[in-house]
Design an enzyme around this catalytic site. Structure first.
Site, PDB file in Angstrom:
ATOM      1  CG  ASP A   1      -8.774  -1.631  -0.785  1.00  0.00           C
ATOM      2  OD1 ASP A   1      -8.973  -1.890  -0.247  1.00  0.00           O
ATOM      3  OD2 ASP A   1      -8.207  -0.218  -0.828  1.00  0.00           O
TER       4      ASP A   1
ATOM      5  CG  HIS B   1      -1.845   1.125   1.695  1.00  0.00           C
ATOM      6  ND1 HIS B   1      -3.371   1.372   1.844  1.00  0.00           N
ATOM      7  CD2 HIS B   1      -1.002   2.459   2.086  1.00  0.00           C
ATOM      8  CE1 HIS B   1      -3.189   2.967   1.939  1.00  0.00           C
ATOM      9  NE2 HIS B   1      -2.287   2.848   2.548  1.00  0.00           N
TER      10      HIS B   1
END
Lengths: 419, 309
Positions: free
Chosen positions: A301, A175
């Site tokens: 996500d 991330h």
């Protein structure tokens, strides 16, 4: 076990370079060359693909069963056409130890509607300070390591993690967020953050870490997958690095190639996610990155949050939105707009994530696990989040008219979802 | 333009208002200003109505101004200070507001550190919501009182050169002023340190400059903003001393402004930081008149949103 004949569908199986009308047989939970007395599923006019893989979901279990559970999250997956999901380690407790991985696998065996592949943490408690027991996590069955939701800031530690993970043939996902540059930003730094008075989350906050990851991937000659890429700069960096043969990859989320930061103008926290919705230029760059293969995977996500957590001031709401049930339909828009061919789209959901994570999935080869998705490309429908299988309701796509939908989802030769 | 086309329940942001709506507020404020100059300063316009001052971010001047405005309109007023309210016990803003509505509050004036908080509440409530400042987003009554003051002093706003100087990035006053002054036809220049004034503000229809001398040279109005220590994430400039040296309106710079240029400041002023004491107190400073006019403008805002027919 039942055997099936999926008859007369257009089979799009990028792993085998197939895009043709043909029949698919399932016997004993595997793809077969033929079958005796199979149950016939008529797929005329439909698209038949290897079961779709979403390599980026949050199932919230253990710890936040009020937001989602492995059961409800995987039902969202099944309804969205996904036969495999890769779940992120930012649970409570985090998946930085064997026990938590064992718990996730046990819950998945008992309650999941689709295959669940856990990831493990890069660092203990996702704190970015000390390495998690990466070798043991691999033994416990994780398919990758990531501190998703957070980002290792210490470059030396990240280098060490990648070097160490390589020994176990374990890809690293990241991330990408530089904490100093992003600070407490909540919205893409640009015109709309200026208008709305929202603290900026600058694109350079992502680009900086993508660049860092490229350098580390190059140095270690190992795989780093950049999760939920949102900015034009990151796409350009990854494109250039791939040209040099660096083991770097990128993933796009449907919201980043569908929406822009203009959507924030009503301060609706269902449009708040991390990384944030960005400018039109960024959105177009993501689409270009998907088209030329720079971004080889699409992930949702999927990040459920309770309604009371989202129904607050924009600044105070948690980041994240639901995604599994709308992901395929929003992605089909790229085929309809001729940005991607069917093969190009389906490979981002099948062979590409399977190859990246070394999953024996994403193919309709004879002998493979019988994970199959049947898509009605013409079906027009409206997403009603009140009818979602999720325990949460935080979707920005509520009420959206959509086209194309998974109508049958088959996992290991079992129909887990069918309309 | 019709004389009364105000149909809004809420006053949330200047960006949403039409020129006609802005003029209605300013004209209504002019009438209320006269009321404030009488011996008996009260009118019955909001008699029987209840106004709640919901201040989730500390403020003295704006809260007092709204309170006095409501009292002059004969409304009942309750002040809720967040540090003493249920919000610190974990009640959500929405629940707090719904509870106030259950008590039949007619107007909720909200000050909040989160941008968009009033916009989040307004559609969920029957009560009128008046934005008294939301994060770095907008402060509509401040811009209206600034415009009221400029109009009173200069006769008109169209065509004026107005410079807003200071911390633009974190300023809701700047944003509301930019929208309003542009709508009324002024030429707006923004000046300040580059770290507090990104170029993106040019897309608001303003001129952006980092040269204070040039920014103030031909300005008809100079509006100084306070340095928002509390909203800056990091020090955007090396020190207050350097800010004063580079951007402070000192006597030397003041001497080079147009002889009839107005000096404005939304307060509270930091004497010796963004403005020299003598400049703040000079005859061209309208800082205290802004405060007086603020009362009239807020009376107008409350009356228009909740006064009924």
């Amino acid at each position: 076990m039942k055997s099936f004949l999926i008859k007369n569908g257009r089979v799009v199986d990028p792993a085998n370079q197939v895009d043709a009308v043909r029949d698919v047989f399932i016997v004993d939970g595997q793809i077969a060359a033929t079958a005796a007395n199979p149950t016939v599923i008529d797929a005329t006019g439909k698209i038949v693909t290897p079961g779709l893989i979403d390599l980026h979901v949050h199932l919230r279990e253990p710890g936040r069963g009020d937001k989602e559970t492995i059961e409800t999250g995987t039902l969202c997956a099944a309804r969205g056409g996904f036969t495999s999901v890769v779940c992120m380690p930012n649970t409570t407790p985090p998946a930085d130890n064997n026990g938590t991985i064992a718990f996730i696998k046990q819950r998945a065996a008992a309650a999941a509607h689709v295959n669940v592949f856990p990831t493990g943490a890069i660092t203990k408690e996702l704190k970015g300070e000390e390495l998690a027991p990466i070798g043991s996590l691999k033994k416990a069955g994780v398919v990758a390591i990531t501190d998703d939701g957070r980002c290792v800031q210490n470059n030396e530690l990240m280098r060490r993690a990648v070097q160490y993970a390589k020994m176990f043939d374990l890809p690293v996902m990241d991330h990408c967020q530089d904490y100093n540059l992003v600070a407490d930003g909540v919205a893409h730094e640009g015109y709309w953050s200026a208008v709305l008075g929202l603290r900026g989350w600058p694109a350079i906050g992502e680009d900086m870490i993508v660049a860092r990851n490229i350098l580390i991937a190059e140095l270690t000659d190992w795989y780093i997958h950049c999760q939920h890429i949102s900015s034009a700069g990151s796409v350009a960096l990854i494109r250039e690095a791939k040209r040099r043969g660096v083991k770097i990859s990128g993933e796009a989320c449907p919201h980043h190639f569908t929406l822009t930061d203009e959507c924030l103008k009503n301060y609706d926290a269902n449009f708040k996610m991390n990384p944030p919705l960005r400018s039109e230029r960024d959105r177009d760059a993501i689409i270009e990155g998907l088209a030329d293969g720079t971004l080889e995977c699409i992930g949702s996500d999927h990040a459920p949050h309770c309604q009371h957590e989202k129904e607050v001031e924009f600044d105070h709401a948690p980041f994240g939105i639901l995604g599994l049930e709308t992901e395929l339909s929003l992605s089909l828009e790229l085929v309809r707009k001729k940005v991607l061919t069917w093969t190009q789209l389906i490979e981002k959901f099948t062979v590409n994530p399977a190859r990246l994570l070394r999953l024996a999935k994403g193919t309709l080869s004879v002998g493979a696990d019988a994970d199959v998705t049947i898509i009605d490309p013409a079906c027009e429908w409206t997403y009603d989040v009140a009818q979602s299988a999720s325990k949460s309701r935080n979707s920005p796509f509520h009420g959206w008219p959509l086209r194309g939908k998974a109508i049958t989802t088959i996992v290991g030769g079992k129909i887990v979802w069918s309309e | 333009m019709s004389t009364n086309t105000w149909t809004r329940k809420d006053l949330l942001s200047i960006q949403d208002l039409s020129v006609a709506e802005i003029n209605i507020v300013l004209d209504t404020a002019a009438a209320f200003k006269q009321v404030g100059e009488r011996t008996i300063k009260k009118v019955p316009a909001l008699r029987g109505k209840t106004m709640v001052n919901l201040f989730v971010e500390p403020s003295t001047r704006t809260r007092t101004s709204f309170e006095l405005a409501a009292k002059r309109l004969s409304a009942d007023v309750i002040n809720i200070d967040a540090s003493a309210s249920s919000l610190v016990k974990g009640e959500t803003l929405k629940d707090t507001a719904l509870n106030l509505q259950a008590l039949n509050a007619d107007i909720i004036v909200i000050r909040h550190s989160a941008a968009g908080a009033p916009h989040f509440l307004a559609p969920q409530l029957r009560a009128s919501v008046v934005n008294a400042g939301d994060g770095a987003h907008e402060h509509p009554t401040q811009a209206l009182l600034d415009a009221f003051t400029i109009r009173e002093k200069k006769g008109t706003i169209a065509g004026l050169k107005i410079t807003i100087l200071g911390d633009i990035l974190y300023s809701r006053v700047a944003r509301s002023n930019i929208w309003l002054l542009n709508k009324l036809g002024a030429h707006v220049t923004l000046a300040g340190p580059s770290t507090l004034l990104p170029r993106v503000f040019e897309e608001f229809g303003c001129r952006v400059t980092y040269d204070i001398e040039e920014a103030i040279a031909d300005a008809d109005v100079i509006n100084l903003l306070r340095i928002q220590h509390e909203r800056q994430r990091k020090t955007a400039f090396p020190s207050l001393g350097e800010y004063t040296a580079m951007f402070g309106l000192n006597k030397e710079r003041f001497a080079r402004t147009k002889p009839d240029a107005l000096i404005m400041h939304p307060g509270p002023i930091n004497r010796g930081v963004e403005i020299d004491s003598e400049v703040a107190d000079c005859s061209r400073s309208v800082i205290l008149e802004q405060v007086t006019n603020g009362l009239a403008v807020r009376m107008a805002a409350l009356f228009l949103c909740a006064g009924g027919s």
